[in-house]
Design an enzyme around this catalytic site. Structure first.
Site, PDB file in Angstrom:
ATOM      1  N   SER A   1     -58.125 -18.824  -4.345  1.00 21.09           N
ATOM      2  CA  SER A   1     -57.273 -18.640  -5.387  1.00 21.09           C
ATOM      3  C   SER A   1     -56.709 -17.048  -5.662  1.00 21.09           C
ATOM      4  CB  SER A   1     -58.002 -18.935  -6.960  1.00 21.09           C
ATOM      5  OG  SER A   1     -59.089 -18.200  -6.964  1.00 21.09           O
TER       6      SER A   1
ATOM      7  N   HIS B   1     -56.084 -25.085  -6.552  1.00 18.01           N
ATOM      8  CA  HIS B   1     -54.689 -24.718  -5.851  1.00 18.01           C
ATOM      9  C   HIS B   1     -53.981 -25.717  -5.104  1.00 18.01           C
ATOM     10  CE1 HIS B   1     -54.851 -21.165  -8.475  1.00 18.01           C
ATOM     11  NE2 HIS B   1     -56.023 -21.074  -8.236  1.00 18.01           N
TER      12      HIS B   1
ATOM     13  N   LYS C   1     -52.842 -26.898 -13.345  1.00 18.56           N
ATOM     14  CA  LYS C   1     -52.100 -25.911 -12.407  1.00 18.56           C
ATOM     15  C   LYS C   1     -50.759 -26.838 -11.971  1.00 18.56           C
ATOM     16  CE  LYS C   1     -55.852 -23.137 -11.754  1.00 18.56           C
ATOM     17  NZ  LYS C   1     -57.103 -22.417 -11.279  1.00 18.56           N
TER      18      LYS C   1
HETATM   19  C1  LIG Z   1     -58.389 -22.190 -12.082  1.00 19.24           C
HETATM   20  C2  LIG Z   1     -59.639 -22.332 -11.042  1.00 19.24           C
HETATM   21  C3  LIG Z   1     -60.602 -23.174 -11.535  1.00 19.24           C
HETATM   22  C4  LIG Z   1     -60.896 -23.553 -12.954  1.00 19.24           C
HETATM   23  O1  LIG Z   1     -60.023 -24.411 -13.362  1.00 19.24           O
HETATM   24  P1  LIG Z   1     -59.409 -24.372 -14.929  1.00 19.24           P
HETATM   25  O2  LIG Z   1     -58.994 -26.138 -15.075  1.00 19.24           O
HETATM   26  O3  LIG Z   1     -58.260 -23.518 -15.077  1.00 19.24           O
HETATM   27  O4  LIG Z   1     -60.820 -24.199 -15.606  1.00 19.24           O
HETATM   28  C5  LIG Z   1     -61.559 -23.430 -10.718  1.00 19.24           C
HETATM   29  N1  LIG Z   1     -61.500 -23.195  -9.588  1.00 19.24           N
HETATM   30  C6  LIG Z   1     -60.634 -22.471  -8.903  1.00 19.24           C
HETATM   31  C7  LIG Z   1     -60.688 -22.091  -7.306  1.00 19.24           C
HETATM   32  C8  LIG Z   1     -59.504 -22.129  -9.655  1.00 19.24           C
HETATM   33  O5  LIG Z   1     -58.607 -21.718  -9.060  1.00 19.24           O
END
Ligand SMILES: *Cc1c(COP(=O)(O)O)cnc(C)c1O
Length: 393
Positions: A177, A205, A236
């Site tokens: 990320s 992602h 996302k």
């Molecule tokens: C954003 C993210 C999460 C968390 O997801 P949310 O739905 O925003 O709580 C978990 N793992 C990774 C790698 C992320 O980038």
């Protein structure tokens, strides 16, 4: 309560104080933040689905039909038609037997690891994995071994020296990320098989973004069968909120019985589920085009930044870090870009390792080449200041 002021002062002194910025209006590639119109290059709404007219419409329809809240946890009386419809839809999308929705990616990761591992087990985890994976490992009380980023040999050493544990879970981000590079999954799958470990991939992602059908890193490498637990988020690229675990039906059945972050929380509201269903419909029809635009934009921006002399680290995706190093400088550059009408968030420890503060730049499919060339001009201006000033920035 004076310790609170002291602690805040310490954050400030180290250039690590964080504050919230206000975004007015709806999510888009150009937005108004803190009263200034800017090109947004810091959103995970990669395909622009968060404010797609069809997504909004389906969410509104769902509220009219089903109301606003689920009223209870899924196991009590909060399991509604749209929960099951979305789970079925995700399992189809991911080509798995079953899927289970979670209220966020964070809660999925902390709950799932703790449901599958305890102190008899070991979690073997890439050093740059997301904080929710680290927290999940801690909550599980399993032994945790973090191997250097993408280091397959270190992973193999961890596996060959851990045969005394009852279970071995390898867990990795699909796309990292904060670095925007991709895990070497074919090698990891091979090692998991050779050492009888099981494998979890966090595709927060990559969902909607990677692979011919946007199904994530498993599809991208053609190794979906080798991943035991596929996690992805709906907040996302899918543009809504929530997360899923996809895998075998027995895995999902166990999570329903044992996963505390699934059991002890209210189900997602119908409108949120409907927006994900609509987004998946749109992806099926237009996903290919949207991803093509996203990759075009990412390539344009990354090539431009490299040409300007910036270090984009190992980025090979829509996440493009620009390494700065020092936290205070990172904040200053982010502020300079903001003055130029470009919103790029600086990322500092503990989100990234000490000394590796960076700008994290994320283009969207909905940016025009004009938007991005404006952004590159601002970066060029900043680069000039940065390089030629006696007292950089
Ligand atoms: C954003 C993210 C999460 C968390 O997801 P949310 O739905 O925003 O709580 C978990 N793992 C990774 C790698 C992320 O980038």
């Amino acid at each position: 309560m004076d310790f609170i002021s002291d602690e805040l002062e310490r954050f400030k002194g180290r250039g690590l104080l964080r504050g919230l910025r206000l975004l007015e209006g709806e999510q888009s590639s150009r937005v108004r933040i803190d009263g200034r119109d800017v090109i947004l290059l810091s959103s995970n709404n990669y395909l622009g689905l968060a404010s797609h007219p069809k997504v909004k419409e389906r969410a509104i329809d769902a509220i009219k039909r089903y109301g606003c809240g689920a009223g209870a946890s899924r196991l009590i009386s909060g399991n509604m038609e749209l929960h099951e419809e979305l789970e079925k839809r995700i399992a189809e999308f991911k080509n798995t037997e079953a899927a289970l929705i979670f209220n966020s990616g964070y809660t999925a990761n902390i709950g799932v690891i703790a449901a599958l591992c305890n102190k008899c087990d070991i979690v073997i985890s890439d050093r740059l994995n997301h904080a929710s994976i680290i927290d999940g490992s801690m909550i599980s009380r399993a032994k945790t071994k973090r191997y250097p980023h993408k280091d397959i040999y270190a992973l193999e050493r961890a596996l060959s020296s851990s045969s005394d544990y009852r279970r071995r879970l390898i867990v990795t981000d699909g796309i990292f990320s904060m670095d925007g590079d991709i895990a070497p999954l074919p090698d990891i799958v091979r090692l998991a098989e050779r050492y009888s470990a099981f494998l979890m991939v966090d595709d927060a992602h990559a969902t909607g973004v990677l692979g011919e059908g946007g199904r994530g890193t498993g599809e991208y490498f053609g190794i979906e069968e080798g991943i035991d637990i596929q996690m992805g988020t709906l907040g996302k690229a899918i543009g809504g909120f929530g997360a899923y675990i996809a895998g075998e039906k027995r895995l999902i059945d166990l999570l329903i019985n044992k996963c505390r972050s699934f059991i002890y929380t209210t189900g997602l509201p119908p409108s949120v589920l409907a927006s994900s269903l609509a987004a998946l419909d749109i992806l099926e029809e237009d996903g290919h085009d949207m991803r093509r635009r996203l990759w075009r934009n990412a390539r344009y921006l990354r090539d431009g930044l490299i040409r300007l002399g910036f270090n984009t680290m190992g980025s090979e995706t829509q996440i493009i870090p620009v390494l700065i190093g020092d936290s205070a400088t990172t904040v200053k550059i982010s502020e300079m870009l903001f003055e130029e009408g470009i919103y790029v968030q600086g990322i500092r420890p503990p989100t990234v390792p000490e000394g590796s503060s960076r700008l994290r730049i994320t283009p969207m499919a909905t940016h025009s080449i004009d938007d991005l060339s404006n952004a590159l001009e601002a970066f060029e201006k900043v680069a000039r200041c940065y390089r030629f000033s006696e007292n950089p920035i």
